[in-house]
Design a protein around this motif. Structure first.
Motif, PDB file in Angstrom:
ATOM      1  N   MET A   1      19.300  67.613   0.137  1.00  0.00           N
ATOM      2  CA  MET A   1      20.412  67.182   0.955  1.00  0.00           C
ATOM      3  C   MET A   1      21.367  66.389   0.052  1.00  0.00           C
ATOM      4  N   ASP A   2      22.620  66.784   0.072  1.00  0.00           N
ATOM      5  CA  ASP A   2      23.576  66.092  -0.785  1.00  0.00           C
ATOM      6  C   ASP A   2      24.259  64.953  -0.019  1.00  0.00           C
ATOM      7  N   ASN A   3      25.064  64.218  -0.740  1.00  0.00           N
ATOM      8  CA  ASN A   3      25.727  63.043  -0.156  1.00  0.00           C
ATOM      9  C   ASN A   3      26.636  63.400   1.014  1.00  0.00           C
ATOM     10  N   ALA A   4      27.321  64.508   0.937  1.00  0.00           N
ATOM     11  CA  ALA A   4      28.234  64.912   2.015  1.00  0.00           C
ATOM     12  C   ALA A   4      27.463  65.140   3.309  1.00  0.00           C
ATOM     13  N   GLU A   5      26.288  65.795   3.201  1.00  0.00           N
ATOM     14  CA  GLU A   5      25.466  66.018   4.391  1.00  0.00           C
ATOM     15  C   GLU A   5      24.946  64.704   4.950  1.00  0.00           C
ATOM     16  N   MET A   6      24.523  63.815   4.077  1.00  0.00           N
ATOM     17  CA  MET A   6      24.027  62.506   4.527  1.00  0.00           C
ATOM     18  C   MET A   6      25.134  61.721   5.218  1.00  0.00           C
ATOM     19  N   ILE A   7      26.310  61.747   4.638  1.00  0.00           N
ATOM     20  CA  ILE A   7      27.443  61.038   5.239  1.00  0.00           C
ATOM     21  C   ILE A   7      27.777  61.641   6.596  1.00  0.00           C
ATOM     22  N   ALA A   8      27.746  62.950   6.719  1.00  0.00           N
ATOM     23  CA  ALA A   8      28.023  63.625   7.987  1.00  0.00           C
ATOM     24  C   ALA A   8      26.974  63.244   9.032  1.00  0.00           C
ATOM     25  N   GLN A   9      25.710  63.217   8.625  1.00  0.00           N
ATOM     26  CA  GLN A   9      24.647  62.826   9.552  1.00  0.00           C
ATOM     27  C   GLN A   9      24.799  61.372   9.982  1.00  0.00           C
ATOM     28  N   LEU A  10      25.114  60.498   9.030  1.00  0.00           N
ATOM     29  CA  LEU A  10      25.299  59.080   9.365  1.00  0.00           C
ATOM     30  C   LEU A  10      26.470  58.899  10.321  1.00  0.00           C
ATOM     31  N   ARG A  11      27.536  59.653  10.092  1.00  0.00           N
ATOM     32  CA  ARG A  11      28.683  59.567  11.000  1.00  0.00           C
ATOM     33  C   ARG A  11      28.315  60.066  12.396  1.00  0.00           C
ATOM     34  N   ALA A  12      27.534  61.137  12.451  1.00  0.00           N
ATOM     35  CA  ALA A  12      27.091  61.669  13.744  1.00  0.00           C
ATOM     36  C   ALA A  12      26.212  60.648  14.462  1.00  0.00           C
ATOM     37  N   ILE A  13      25.317  60.032  13.704  1.00  0.00           N
ATOM     38  CA  ILE A  13      24.450  58.995  14.290  1.00  0.00           C
ATOM     39  C   ILE A  13      25.291  57.817  14.759  1.00  0.00           C
ATOM     40  N   ALA A  14      26.249  57.398  13.967  1.00  0.00           N
ATOM     41  CA  ALA A  14      27.117  56.275  14.345  1.00  0.00           C
ATOM     42  C   ALA A  14      27.901  56.614  15.608  1.00  0.00           C
ATOM     43  N   ALA A  15      28.364  57.854  15.720  1.00  0.00           N
ATOM     44  CA  ALA A  15      29.101  58.274  16.915  1.00  0.00           C
ATOM     45  C   ALA A  15      28.194  58.237  18.141  1.00  0.00           C
ATOM     46  N   ARG A  16      26.959  58.691  17.975  1.00  0.00           N
ATOM     47  CA  ARG A  16      26.007  58.645  19.096  1.00  0.00           C
ATOM     48  C   ARG A  16      25.689  57.209  19.495  1.00  0.00           C
ATOM     49  N   VAL A  17      25.518  56.346  18.509  1.00  0.00           N
ATOM     50  CA  VAL A  17      25.246  54.936  18.795  1.00  0.00           C
ATOM     51  C   VAL A  17      26.428  54.316  19.539  1.00  0.00           C
ATOM     52  N   ASP A  18      27.648  54.626  19.097  1.00  0.00           N
ATOM     53  CA  ASP A  18      28.837  54.120  19.784  1.00  0.00           C
ATOM     54  C   ASP A  18      28.897  54.627  21.219  1.00  0.00           C
ATOM     55  N   ALA A  19      28.601  55.912  21.416  1.00  0.00           N
ATOM     56  CA  ALA A  19      28.620  56.487  22.761  1.00  0.00           C
ATOM     57  C   ALA A  19      27.566  55.826  23.642  1.00  0.00           C
ATOM     58  N   LEU A  20      26.383  55.614  23.095  1.00  0.00           N
ATOM     59  CA  LEU A  20      25.316  54.952  23.859  1.00  0.00           C
ATOM     60  C   LEU A  20      25.685  53.511  24.180  1.00  0.00           C
ATOM     61  N   SER A  21      26.310  52.847  23.242  1.00  0.00           N
ATOM     62  CA  SER A  21      26.739  51.469  23.465  1.00  0.00           C
ATOM     63  C   SER A  21      27.784  51.411  24.574  1.00  0.00           C
ATOM     64  N   ASP A  22      28.746  52.348  24.539  1.00  0.00           N
ATOM     65  CA  ASP A  22      29.751  52.406  25.602  1.00  0.00           C
ATOM     66  C   ASP A  22      29.106  52.674  26.952  1.00  0.00           C
ATOM     67  N   ARG A  23      28.165  53.596  26.977  1.00  0.00           N
ATOM     68  CA  ARG A  23      27.483  53.921  28.234  1.00  0.00           C
ATOM     69  C   ARG A  23      26.686  52.718  28.746  1.00  0.00           C
ATOM     70  N   ALA A  24      26.049  51.993  27.856  1.00  0.00           N
ATOM     71  CA  ALA A  24      25.296  50.799  28.254  1.00  0.00           C
ATOM     72  C   ALA A  24      26.236  49.762  28.862  1.00  0.00           C
ATOM     73  N   ARG A  25      27.420  49.592  28.275  1.00  0.00           N
ATOM     74  CA  ARG A  25      28.403  48.657  28.843  1.00  0.00           C
ATOM     75  C   ARG A  25      28.863  49.115  30.220  1.00  0.00           C
ATOM     76  N   GLN A  26      29.101  50.406  30.365  1.00  0.00           N
ATOM     77  CA  GLN A  26      29.512  50.944  31.664  1.00  0.00           C
ATOM     78  C   GLN A  26      28.430  50.709  32.716  1.00  0.00           C
ATOM     79  N   LEU A  27      27.199  50.985  32.352  1.00  0.00           N
ATOM     80  CA  LEU A  27      26.090  50.799  33.290  1.00  0.00           C
ATOM     81  C   LEU A  27      25.895  49.337  33.643  1.00  0.00           C
ATOM     82  N   ALA A  28      26.077  48.456  32.683  1.00  0.00           N
ATOM     83  CA  ALA A  28      25.945  47.025  32.966  1.00  0.00           C
ATOM     84  C   ALA A  28      27.036  46.575  33.944  1.00  0.00           C
ATOM     85  N   ALA A  29      28.256  47.066  33.745  1.00  0.00           N
ATOM     86  CA  ALA A  29      29.352  46.714  34.658  1.00  0.00           C
ATOM     87  C   ALA A  29      29.084  47.279  36.049  1.00  0.00           C
TER      88      ALA A  29
END
Length: 73
Positions: A1-29
């Protein structure tokens, strides 16, 4: 796995974490809103139960007075 793939995976994970965080805030409200609504409904119910009890007492008192009047006639 090269750096570009790792960066893409990390970005995908970060996007999922952001989406989950937003959903958690919505559910808390939503949860807070539902709790407020539940408290209001409980309060309304208690008031209705009290009014119902007052009405029952008045009706019972009226029945007792009518029976008393009936016995005196």
């Amino acid at each position: 796995m090269d750096n570009a793939e790792m960066i893409a995976q990390l970005r995908a994970i970060a996007a999922r974490v952001d989406a989950l965080s937003d959903r958690a805030r919505q559910l808390a409200a939503e949860n807070r809103s539902l709790r407020v609504q539940q408290e209001q409904l409980s309060s309304d119910r208690a008031q209705l139960v009290a009014k119902n009890e007052q009405a029952r007492s008045r009706v019972e008192a009226m029945i007792a007075r009518l029976k008393s009047l009936e016995q005196h006639t």
